[in-house]
Scaffold this motif. Structure first.
Motif, PDB file in Angstrom:
ATOM      1  N   ARG A  14       7.706   5.497   6.431  1.00 46.83           N
ATOM      2  CA  ARG A  14       8.372   4.547   5.731  1.00 46.83           C
ATOM      3  C   ARG A  14       6.785   3.654   5.162  1.00 46.83           C
ATOM      4  NH1 ARG A  14      11.480   4.137  10.849  1.00 46.83           N
ATOM      5  NH2 ARG A  14       9.577   3.197  12.176  1.00 46.83           N
ATOM      6  N   ARG A  15       5.653   3.236   6.138  1.00 49.25           N
ATOM      7  CA  ARG A  15       4.640   2.913   4.786  1.00 49.25           C
ATOM      8  C   ARG A  15       4.453   3.290   4.104  1.00 49.25           C
ATOM      9  NH1 ARG A  15       3.007   2.522  11.181  1.00 49.25           N
ATOM     10  NH2 ARG A  15       1.627   4.588  10.186  1.00 49.25           N
ATOM     11  N   GLY A  17       6.321   4.543   2.193  1.00 43.85           N
ATOM     12  CA  GLY A  17       7.452   4.388   1.104  1.00 43.85           C
ATOM     13  C   GLY A  17       7.527   2.872   0.701  1.00 43.85           C
ATOM     14  N   PHE A  18       7.003   2.475   1.150  1.00 46.05           N
ATOM     15  CA  PHE A  18       7.175   0.617   1.666  1.00 46.05           C
ATOM     16  C   PHE A  18       5.947   0.612   0.517  1.00 46.05           C
ATOM     17  CE2 PHE A  18       5.017  -3.351   2.499  1.00 46.05           C
ATOM     18  CZ  PHE A  18       5.475  -4.258   2.022  1.00 46.05           C
ATOM     19  N   ARG A  19       4.472   1.164   0.935  1.00 46.39           N
ATOM     20  CA  ARG A  19       3.288   0.997  -0.542  1.00 46.39           C
ATOM     21  C   ARG A  19       3.808   1.710  -1.860  1.00 46.39           C
ATOM     22  NH1 ARG A  19       0.047   3.162   4.341  1.00 46.39           N
ATOM     23  NH2 ARG A  19       0.931   5.742   3.367  1.00 46.39           N
ATOM     24  N   SER A  20       4.244   2.481  -2.285  1.00 48.14           N
ATOM     25  CA  SER A  20       4.940   2.982  -3.121  1.00 48.14           C
ATOM     26  C   SER A  20       5.622   2.464  -3.852  1.00 48.14           C
ATOM     27  CB  SER A  20       5.561   4.530  -3.067  1.00 48.14           C
ATOM     28  OG  SER A  20       4.962   5.895  -2.754  1.00 48.14           O
ATOM     29  N   LEU A  21       6.938   1.241  -3.155  1.00 49.83           N
ATOM     30  CA  LEU A  21       7.703   0.134  -3.461  1.00 49.83           C
ATOM     31  C   LEU A  21       6.851  -0.889  -3.796  1.00 49.83           C
ATOM     32  CD1 LEU A  21      10.974   0.365  -1.305  1.00 49.83           C
ATOM     33  CD2 LEU A  21      10.819   1.295  -3.525  1.00 49.83           C
ATOM     34  N   LEU A  22       5.865  -1.274  -3.580  1.00 50.17           N
ATOM     35  CA  LEU A  22       4.763  -2.333  -3.956  1.00 50.17           C
ATOM     36  C   LEU A  22       4.228  -1.646  -5.216  1.00 50.17           C
ATOM     37  CD1 LEU A  22       3.717  -5.018  -2.669  1.00 50.17           C
ATOM     38  CD2 LEU A  22       2.136  -3.738  -1.142  1.00 50.17           C
ATOM     39  N   TYR A  25       6.665  -2.317  -7.863  1.00 48.23           N
ATOM     40  CA  TYR A  25       6.869  -3.501  -8.375  1.00 48.23           C
ATOM     41  C   TYR A  25       5.517  -4.319  -8.433  1.00 48.23           C
ATOM     42  CZ  TYR A  25       7.061  -9.011  -7.218  1.00 48.23           C
ATOM     43  OH  TYR A  25       6.557  -9.717  -7.466  1.00 48.23           O
TER      44      TYR A  25
END
Length: 274
Positions: A14-15, A17-22, A25
């Motif tokens: 999850r972390r 994936g969150f870093r990839s989305l961030l 963005y």
């Protein structure tokens, strides 16, 4: 495999994936902000006689038009002169104000803090109208130093915010130690505090320069016929738009990049212990 290991693996995924989305963005935001440059730069080298994209050919004509037009050169010189004067005054007065607000203990300090921050909160048009009324009484309208004073009032809050933040994180015990070894209060501030917060002071000076160099509203009301570069660009857009303004915009971007490079070079902290 223990029961906690799958949860740990899922948390890591999850972390990740969150870093990839961030990151995606941030890349989209950066592209959105930089996209106009991919239009302005080619247009400034356009061989066309009017604004068109993509340009039909390569030409230096609009840079030559800028360099050969005395009104553009005069506006550029005025803007640089005003911005340099604003940088010196705003950095000096803003640094003193930051010391007063962070270190001072006197009645009304909270009101002084709000008053210093007012130019950021109050809309530029209101500040410009007020300055026009005051400057007209003292015959400062149309004088470059009148514009400089107006820009200084507008730039001081940025200096106070940056330098004040540095002072709040600075260990004041170092000043006490220096004074315990025989230094005066002023000597301790000069030899210990200022060298360590120099990166913040340089950054604040950079902000003051850019704030003045790009400011339009106050210049519209106070510069009179002695136009700054943003005012000249505004008049060019209103009355006779041509690709010269693209060339001027590119030169402005390059100047800002130069100022950033200088700020990075001379804003590096130093060791105050000699």
């Amino acid at each position: 495999m223990s029961p906690s290991q799958p949860r740990t693996v899922r948390a890591r995924r999850r972390r990740s994936g969150f870093r990839s989305l961030l990151g995606l963005y941030c890349a989209l935001v950066f592209f959105f902000l930089m996209a106009p440059l991919f239009v302005v730069f080619p247009i400034s080298f356009s061989a066309a006689r009017y604004l068109s994209f993509p340009p039909p050919g390569f030409s230096w004509q609009w840079y030559e038009s800028y360099l050969n037009d005395p009104s553009w050169i005069q506006a550029t010189v005025t803007s640089i002169k005003v911005a340099l004067g604003t940088t010196v005054l705003a950095t000096l007065l803003g640094t003193l104000a930051a010391f007063s607000l962070v270190r001072g203990h006197y009645p009304g300090r909270a009101w002084v803090d709000r008053l210093v921050a007012a130019p950021i909160i109050v809309p530029n048009i209101i500040i410009a109208v007020a300055l026009y009324g005051v400057f007209a009484r003292f015959r400062l309208i149309g004088e470059w130093y009148g514009v400089m004073l107006g820009h200084t009032i507008y730039a001081i809050p940025f200096v106070v915010l940056v330098v004040g933040a540095a002072l709040r994180t600075f260990d004041a015990n170092q000043e006490q130690a220096a004074m315990g070894l025989g230094a005066s209060r002023l000597g301790a501030v000069w030899r210990i505090t200022l060298p360590q917060i120099r990166p913040s002071i340089v950054s604040a000076a950079f902000l003051a320069f850019i704030t003045s160099f790009d400011e339009l509203i106050i210049a519209l009301f106070t510069s009179g016929t002695n136009a700054t570069l943003p005012k000249k660009m505004f008049e060019n857009i209103i009355f006779e738009i041509d690709p010269t303004i693209a060339a001027v915009s590119v030169l402005q971007i390059l100047l800002v990049a130069l100022v950033v490079a200088l700020a990075s070079r001379f804003g590096v902290g130093v060791n105050p212990i000699r």
